[in-house]
Design an enzyme around this catalytic site. Structure first.
Site, short mmCIF file in Angstrom:
data_model
loop_
_atom_site.label_atom_id
_atom_site.label_comp_id
_atom_site.label_asym_id
_atom_site.label_seq_id
_atom_site.Cartn_x
_atom_site.Cartn_y
_atom_site.Cartn_z
CB SER A 1 -0.93 0.00 1.22
OG SER A 1 -0.18 -0.20 2.40
CG ASN B 1 -3.76 -4.89 12.72
OD1 ASN B 1 -3.14 -4.87 11.65
ND2 ASN B 1 -4.16 -6.01 13.30
CB THR C 1 -41.64 24.84 -6.95
OG1 THR C 1 -42.83 25.25 -7.64
CG2 THR C 1 -41.37 25.79 -5.78
CG HIS C 2 -42.97 21.14 -9.38
ND1 HIS C 2 -43.22 19.84 -9.05
CD2 HIS C 2 -43.55 21.88 -8.39
CE1 HIS C 2 -43.92 19.77 -7.94
NE2 HIS C 2 -44.12 21.01 -7.50
CG ASN D 1 -19.73 24.53 -24.30
OD1 ASN D 1 -20.86 24.93 -24.57
ND2 ASN D 1 -19.00 23.82 -25.15
CD GLU E 1 -20.89 20.97 -19.21
OE1 GLU E 1 -20.90 19.95 -19.91
OE2 GLU E 1 -20.58 22.10 -19.66
CE1 TYR F 1 -6.17 -3.55 8.98
CE2 TYR F 1 -5.23 -5.72 8.58
CZ TYR F 1 -5.43 -4.41 8.18
OH TYR F 1 -4.92 -3.96 7.00
CD GLN G 1 -3.21 -2.38 1.93
OE1 GLN G 1 -2.51 -2.69 2.88
NE2 GLN G 1 -2.99 -2.83 0.71
CE LYS H 1 -4.24 2.63 4.15
NZ LYS H 1 -5.14 1.95 5.11
N1 ARG Z 1 -1.49 -1.33 4.95
C1 ARG Z 1 -2.34 -1.77 5.99
C2 ARG Z 1 -3.71 -1.09 5.93
O1 ARG Z 1 -3.81 -0.15 5.25
C3 ARG Z 1 -1.71 -1.50 7.30
C4 ARG Z 1 -2.11 -2.46 8.36
C5 ARG Z 1 -1.52 -3.74 8.05
N2 ARG Z 1 -1.81 -4.71 9.04
C6 ARG Z 1 -1.70 -6.00 8.76
N3 ARG Z 1 -1.96 -6.82 9.71
N4 ARG Z 1 -1.35 -6.43 7.60
O2 ARG Z 1 -4.66 -1.48 6.54
#
Ligand code: ARG
Length: 460
Positions: A23, A110, A155-156, A285, A290, A317, A322, A325
């Site tokens: 990640s 985690n 309205t509408h 435009n 848009e 967990y 993951q 994010k």
């Molecule tokens: N990259 C992981 C995430 O975004 C970090 C936590 C990883 N924990 C694990 N037990 N693999 O969640």
């Protein structure tokens, strides 16, 4: 590449599986927050007697150097590492040897990733809020510039009643103020320290979590370590706040696309923000609007995606988390871009006073005519019928109230008196409103004053 967990296995991880699970590509954005968290963790370990003061100091110094390096050169935050946590730990070990190897004592990635995302949102949400307030500021400036300008409300999507242009503009400020408050809630939800949760069951070291919370500026500690390891409610709440703000920006965009268009032309959009056509020379435009409208969908997608990821997880967990994010980061980027564009477009609007005002008259005064009759003692339902019949007749003749002589009025109902002719104007209609949330000029002035006070408070 050796991973933080390589000791458990005989051979190297499968390269494709490793890169599939990595990640670092996107969680490098948590670099600062990860360092911030580790600085505090080193202090907490020292306080618990797990880390010698000397080691703690060396770790802190090294982390600060790493932070500086990453801040001054973003390309520094790079490498073959699995994630940002592994990256920072690798650097520490390279620089400090065993002292670096001691930092992860009693801690799990985690809780670390949850901490990082919470710290990240806590420092980024105020930036988004400032940008939301800036759009409100642009609406306020336009509302002030519009003065006593008139336009129809809808309205509408059919012309309904005359309103002040400023009232219309401020109708888009109110939802943005709610969005601002919603981001406060998202920030409060992020405001709990997950450290001390360990991987899932808590930590076996005397970690003073209250001290850690204070160090990191959290107002509380999470309630349950199992929950904490898989809780992403705060991220979902953040995405919801982003999504709702995008709902509102999209509606501003839609209104302006229509009202700047050739059929209405109540407002003129700045040339610099408009786009032309590669084929049709006459076109002007509203592409930025848009795009704001179009990008709303992807932020809703991020909210739904995260909730879908969360809903089927067994307790504790799971790596599925993951996936939180990228959506959070993209929603933030998307919203940041859309807020900036919305502000520019609004700041660049020019009101076409005559066109907007002339669209605010005619049959739009029908409710005012009915209210006039009510003022004379006619029951509202009866008044509605009388005016309805008159509107039917005028519409068939392609006329409106302005064309009626006193005799015409009295032919429709002898409740009408001589004052009716002067009273049926959009200006009188607007001024006749009595409630604080209405388009009455004094009410709109009051709202403007309130919003200016709000802006000063939130932008200070
Ligand atoms: N990259 C992981 C995430 O975004 C970090 C936590 C990883 N924990 C694990 N037990 N693999 O969640």
């Amino acid at each position: 590449m050796t991973a933080l967990w390589s000791g458990r296995f005989d051979g190297a991880p499968d390269a494709a599986a490793f890169s599939f699970g990595a990640s670092f590509r996107f969680d490098r954005r948590l670099f600062e927050d990860d360092v911030t968290g580790s600085l505090a963790w080193a202090r907490a370990l020292a306080k618990a007697g797990v880390l010698a003061d000397d080691d703690a100091r060396r770790i802190e110094d090294a982390l600060k150097t790493i932070l500086e390096q990453g801040r001054s050169d973003p390309s520094f935050v790079n490498g073959p590492d699995e994630d940002v946590h592994s990256f920072i730990e690798r650097l520490l070990v390279e620089r400090l040897g065993d002292a670096g190897r001691r930092l992860h004592t009693g801690r799990s990635r985690n809780e670390q990733v949850s901490l990082d995302l919470r710290l990240y949102l806590r420092r980024r949400i105020p930036e988004l809020q400032r940008a939301v307030a800036a759009v409100v500021g642009a609406l306020v400036r336009q509302a002030e510039a519009a003065g006593d300008g008139l336009m129809p409300s809808f309205t509408h999507f059919r012309p309904a009643q005359p309103v002040l242009v400023s009232h219309f503009l401020l109708s888009h400020a109110a939802p943005l103020q709610r969005d601002y408050a919603r981001f406060d809630q998202a920030r409060q939800e992020s405001d709990a320290l997950p450290l001390g949760s360990g991987a899932v069951a808590g930590t076996a070291y005397e970690i003073d979590v209250e001290f850690l919370a204070r160090e990191l500026g959290f107002s509380r500690v999470v309630a349950n370590s199992i929950d904490a390891s898989s809780d992403r409610d705060f991220a979902a709440t953040f995405l919801y706040a982003c999504a709702m703000t995008m709902v509102h920006l999209s509606r501003i965009a839609e209104d302006l696309i229509i009202l700047c268009g050739d059929e209405y032309r109540f407002f003129e959009m700045s040339d610099a923000l408009s786009t032309g056509s590669s084929m049709m020379p006459q076109k002007k435009n509203p592409d930025p609007l848009e795009l704001v409208r179009g990008k709303a969908g992807r932020t809703f997608g991020h909210l739904i995606a995260l909730m879908t990821t969360m809903k089927g997880l067994p307790t504790g967990y799971n790596k599925d988390l993951q996936e939180d994010k990228e959506g959070v980061f993209d929603a933030e980027d998307t919203l940041t871009g859309c807020l900036a564009m919305a502000q520019s477009v609004i700041d660049g609007l020019a009101l076409n006073r005559d066109r907007a005002a002339s669209a605010a008259s005619g049959l739009l005064l029908a409710t005012d005519v009915a209210d006039y009759l009510v003022g004379r003692g006619v029951p509202f339902r009866r008044a509605h019928e009388i005016v309805g019949a008159l509107v039917r007749q005028l519409a068939a003749e392609k006329r409106d109230f302005a064309s009626l002589s006193l005799d015409d009025w009295r032919a429709a109902s002898d409740w009408f008196e001589a004052d009716i002719v002067a009273r049926m104007t959009p200006r009188v209609s607007v001024a006749a409103k009595r409630t604080p949330q209405s388009t009455a000029p004094a009410a709109v002035d009051g709202r403007l004053r309130e919003i200016r006070v709000w802006l000063t408070a939130v932008l200070r």
